[in-house]
Write a protein that holds these residues in place. Structure first.
Motif, short mmCIF file in Angstrom:
data_model
loop_
_atom_site.label_atom_id
_atom_site.label_comp_id
_atom_site.label_asym_id
_atom_site.label_seq_id
_atom_site.Cartn_x
_atom_site.Cartn_y
_atom_site.Cartn_z
N PRO A 1 2.60 -3.91 -10.49
CA PRO A 1 1.30 -3.59 -11.17
C PRO A 1 1.45 -3.10 -12.63
CG PRO A 1 1.40 -3.02 -8.72
CD PRO A 1 2.77 -3.12 -9.16
N ALA A 2 2.28 -2.66 -13.12
CA ALA A 2 2.65 -2.03 -14.26
C ALA A 2 2.90 -3.19 -15.42
CB ALA A 2 3.91 -1.31 -14.61
N VAL A 3 3.32 -4.23 -14.68
CA VAL A 3 3.56 -5.46 -15.84
C VAL A 3 2.84 -6.63 -15.50
CG1 VAL A 3 5.86 -4.76 -16.52
CG2 VAL A 3 5.74 -6.29 -14.46
N ARG A 4 2.15 -6.78 -14.38
CA ARG A 4 1.00 -7.81 -13.90
C ARG A 4 -0.04 -7.14 -13.93
NH1 ARG A 4 2.97 -13.05 -13.22
NH2 ARG A 4 4.70 -13.21 -14.48
N THR A 5 -1.44 -8.09 -14.24
CA THR A 5 -2.92 -7.49 -13.87
C THR A 5 -3.07 -7.63 -12.53
OG1 THR A 5 -3.64 -9.64 -14.40
CG2 THR A 5 -3.12 -8.31 -16.21
N PRO A 6 -4.02 -6.89 -12.22
CA PRO A 6 -4.68 -7.15 -10.60
C PRO A 6 -4.99 -8.62 -10.40
CG PRO A 6 -5.51 -5.17 -11.83
CD PRO A 6 -4.71 -5.80 -12.82
N ALA A 7 -5.47 -9.30 -11.43
CA ALA A 7 -5.80 -10.62 -10.99
C ALA A 7 -4.68 -11.66 -10.83
CB ALA A 7 -6.57 -11.20 -12.20
N GLU A 8 -3.50 -11.48 -11.73
CA GLU A 8 -2.26 -11.95 -11.42
C GLU A 8 -1.71 -11.88 -10.04
OE1 GLU A 8 -0.13 -12.75 -15.70
OE2 GLU A 8 -0.47 -10.73 -15.05
N ILE A 9 -1.65 -10.47 -9.65
CA ILE A 9 -1.14 -10.16 -8.42
C ILE A 9 -2.06 -10.72 -7.19
CG2 ILE A 9 -0.44 -8.29 -6.97
CD1 ILE A 9 0.48 -6.74 -9.12
N ALA A 10 -3.22 -10.56 -7.43
CA ALA A 10 -4.09 -11.38 -6.35
C ALA A 10 -3.89 -12.93 -6.29
CB ALA A 10 -5.71 -11.24 -6.62
N ILE B 1 -1.40 -17.41 -3.36
CA ILE B 1 -0.50 -18.63 -3.18
C ILE B 1 0.57 -18.57 -2.04
CG2 ILE B 1 1.36 -19.67 -4.34
CD1 ILE B 1 0.05 -19.01 -7.18
N LYS B 2 0.90 -17.24 -1.87
CA LYS B 2 1.87 -16.83 -0.85
C LYS B 2 1.13 -16.89 0.59
CE LYS B 2 4.93 -13.57 1.04
NZ LYS B 2 6.07 -14.38 1.62
N ALA B 3 -0.12 -16.46 0.61
CA ALA B 3 -0.68 -16.62 1.98
C ALA B 3 -1.13 -17.95 2.14
CB ALA B 3 -2.18 -15.83 1.76
N HIS B 4 -1.38 -18.87 1.26
CA HIS B 4 -1.45 -20.32 1.57
C HIS B 4 -0.29 -21.06 2.26
CE1 HIS B 4 -3.30 -24.45 1.61
NE2 HIS B 4 -2.34 -24.59 1.00
N LEU B 5 0.92 -20.89 1.32
CA LEU B 5 2.03 -21.22 1.83
C LEU B 5 2.96 -20.75 2.88
CD1 LEU B 5 3.83 -22.17 -1.78
CD2 LEU B 5 2.88 -23.75 -0.23
N ASP B 6 2.63 -19.35 3.05
CA ASP B 6 3.16 -18.74 4.26
C ASP B 6 2.35 -17.48 4.84
OD1 ASP B 6 5.42 -17.22 5.47
OD2 ASP B 6 5.96 -16.03 3.68
N LYS C 1 9.54 -8.41 -0.17
CA LYS C 1 10.32 -8.53 -1.49
C LYS C 1 9.35 -9.00 -2.55
CE LYS C 1 13.85 -8.00 0.98
NZ LYS C 1 14.70 -8.83 1.40
N LEU C 2 9.56 -8.60 -3.82
CA LEU C 2 8.72 -9.03 -4.93
C LEU C 2 7.42 -8.41 -4.91
CD1 LEU C 2 9.00 -12.59 -6.43
CD2 LEU C 2 7.03 -11.16 -6.68
N LEU C 3 6.40 -8.95 -4.10
CA LEU C 3 5.19 -8.15 -4.18
C LEU C 3 5.08 -7.04 -3.78
CD1 LEU C 3 3.22 -11.53 -2.98
CD2 LEU C 3 3.14 -10.57 -5.18
N PRO C 4 4.30 -5.92 -4.19
CA PRO C 4 3.95 -4.80 -3.69
C PRO C 4 3.55 -4.60 -2.46
CG PRO C 4 2.50 -5.23 -5.62
CD PRO C 4 3.45 -6.33 -5.31
#
Length: 456
Positions: free
Chosen positions: A425-434, A439-444, A453-456
């Motif tokens: 979250p320090a380098v990506r905005t809340p909108a980007e993380i959402a 995308i992950k929720a749709h594919l996985d 991993k990767l996502l907080p």
């Protein structure tokens, strides 16, 4: 649970595709993390990967894809479920000089891909210290960079097409060697840099280039990084795309590597640049032109490689920096990038801040100044063991504060994994993380792909 999984996977995998729990696959390269999977699978075919994923999707079993196990951020460390090792998917499927492409499976070792390209009269430019063991699937999953990004780009720029098994087992394959394709969203970029969180990469079509006919290599000693940035700007202006590598080495890094490599230091100074030009045409005057350029612009404190052995020795000094640090103990590593114009200020200010807070801290700074990315490794005095990691958050607070102050990133080429995901979250905005989560929720939807991993 392990015996139940063994019985279940034995229905569609051969005995050779179900492995015993072995340390070389369980312990990460830095010996920081030990995987604790319920089972290790090593499928020999893409169809076998699909069958594994169908079963895991149906039964909500976590899956951690693993390549050469050379990662530095814990992304290939399985915390339960299936550790899916892809080493047996290692075929070179096709080399295509007409389209300047090569199609390889995910388990192909990078060095073997380089060699296959060379046998076809072409060049694959990704070059890493671990190229003798890292695998193409892992290189793609973390968007590897390396020594030649300045001219050829990172892995994202080298992938023409991907073959991916989705979490529920569907195969999505677009391996055509097309350099232009504007048919909607370019889905390959979802998986490049996704660290195994969206699917299993099984093959890729990669870009090839002409082999260099001429190379000119120089080691330049400089008083400060500002001078190195000036040299970079002038070199790009004079030699354009011929500049393929521009590596920054600190005094301490050179001293360590020189002792480790048993090679004399080219010169003594605070900062050093190893730069290399290459030309796909026979340009016998390239070395002379480089020497004249350096002299005319006031960089007289330079050594020009006069033979292939001299060139190899200079590169050995650069490439052995990582190995030469081991006797210093456990390091807190930083794979960072800031805008090139800000590198000097970052290094000066961050080093001072660390020294003020951690008395006696030693910093090994080196990396790819040509693209602004640095390996910024810190060693706390008198701590040789993994006890150093108990100070990691405090050290990282200082380093990342300065990285972000200069509009940089906390992960330039090693990825996020499990050691940096809470800082995303320090380098990506809340909108980007959402959007990433959507995308992950749709594919996985069952969150079985490399969870944690990767996502907080």
């Amino acid at each position: 649970m392990t015996s139940e999984l063994h019985r279940a996977f034995s229905r569609f995998l051969s005995p050779a595709e179900i492995l015993a729990l072995s340390p070389e696959l369980l312990v990460d390269q830095r010996r920081r993390f030990t995987a604790t999977p319920d089972i290790i699978l090593q499928p020999h075919t893409v169809e076998a990967v699909q069958n594994v994923m169908r079963h895991c999707f149906a039964h909500r079993i976590p899956v951690t894809p693993q390549g050469g196990n050379t990662g530095l951020c814990g992304a290939a460390v399985a915390q339960s479920g299936v550790l899916l090792n892809l080493a047996k998917l290692d075929k070179i499927r096709e080399t295509n000089p007409a389209d300047n492409s090569i199609t390889v499976e995910a388990g192909a070792v990078l060095q073997r891909v380089q060699e296959a390209a060379g046998q076809a009269g072409r060049f694959f430019p990704l070059s890493l210290a671990s190229e003798g063991s890292c695998q193409i699937g892992g290189n793609i999953a973390c968007n590897a960079g390396g020594l030649n990004v300045l001219r050829y780009g990172a892995m994202r720029d080298l992938v023409l097409g991907l073959e991916v098994v989705l979490p529920e087992g569907t195969l999505v394959s677009h391996l055509q060697p097309l350099h232009k394709n504007t048919t909607g969203y370019d889905l390959r970029h979802l998986f490049i840099g996704s660290e195994g969180t969206l699917g299993v990469i099984t093959a890729a079509t990669l870009k090839l280039f002409a082999r260099a006919q001429t190379t000119a290599t120089a080691w330049v000693t400089l008083p400060d990084i500002e001078s190195a940035v000036r040299l970079l700007t002038l070199t790009q202006g004079s030699f354009a795309e011929r500049l393929c590598s521009f590596e920054l080495v600190s005094r301490f890094a050179l001293e360590l590597s020189s002792a480790f490599s048993r090679l004399k230091k080219p010169d003594d100074g605070e900062w050093h640049i190893l730069l290399e030009l290459s030309d796909s045409l026979d340009s016998p005057d390239l070395t002379d032109r480089l020497a004249e350029f350096l002299y005319q612009n006031g960089f007289e404190n330079s050594i020009i490689a006069q033979s292939e052995q001299e060139r190899r020795d200079l590169w050995t000094l650069r490439e052995n920096i990582s190995a030469s640090q081991r006797h210093l103990g456990t390091s807190i590593k930083h794979d960072i990038a800031v805008p090139i114009a800000a590198v000097a200020t970052f290094v000066r200010e961050c080093s001072a801040a660390l020294a003020q807070k951690f008395d006696g801290i030693r910093i090994v700074c080196f990396g790819h100044l040509g693209d602004g990315s640095l390996h910024y490794n810190t060693f706390l005095p008198d701590i040789l063991s993994n006890e150093a990691y108990s100070y990691e958050d405090a050290v990282n607070d200082v380093v990342y504060e300065h990285v972000l102050r200069h509009n940089g990133t906390i992960a330039a080429e090693h990825g996020i994994g499990i050691i940096k995901n809470q800082r995303l979250p320090a380098v990506r905005t809340p909108a980007e993380i959402a959007l990433m989560r959507a995308i992950k929720a749709h594919l996985d939807p069952h969150n079985i792909m490399n969870p944690g991993k990767l996502l907080p």
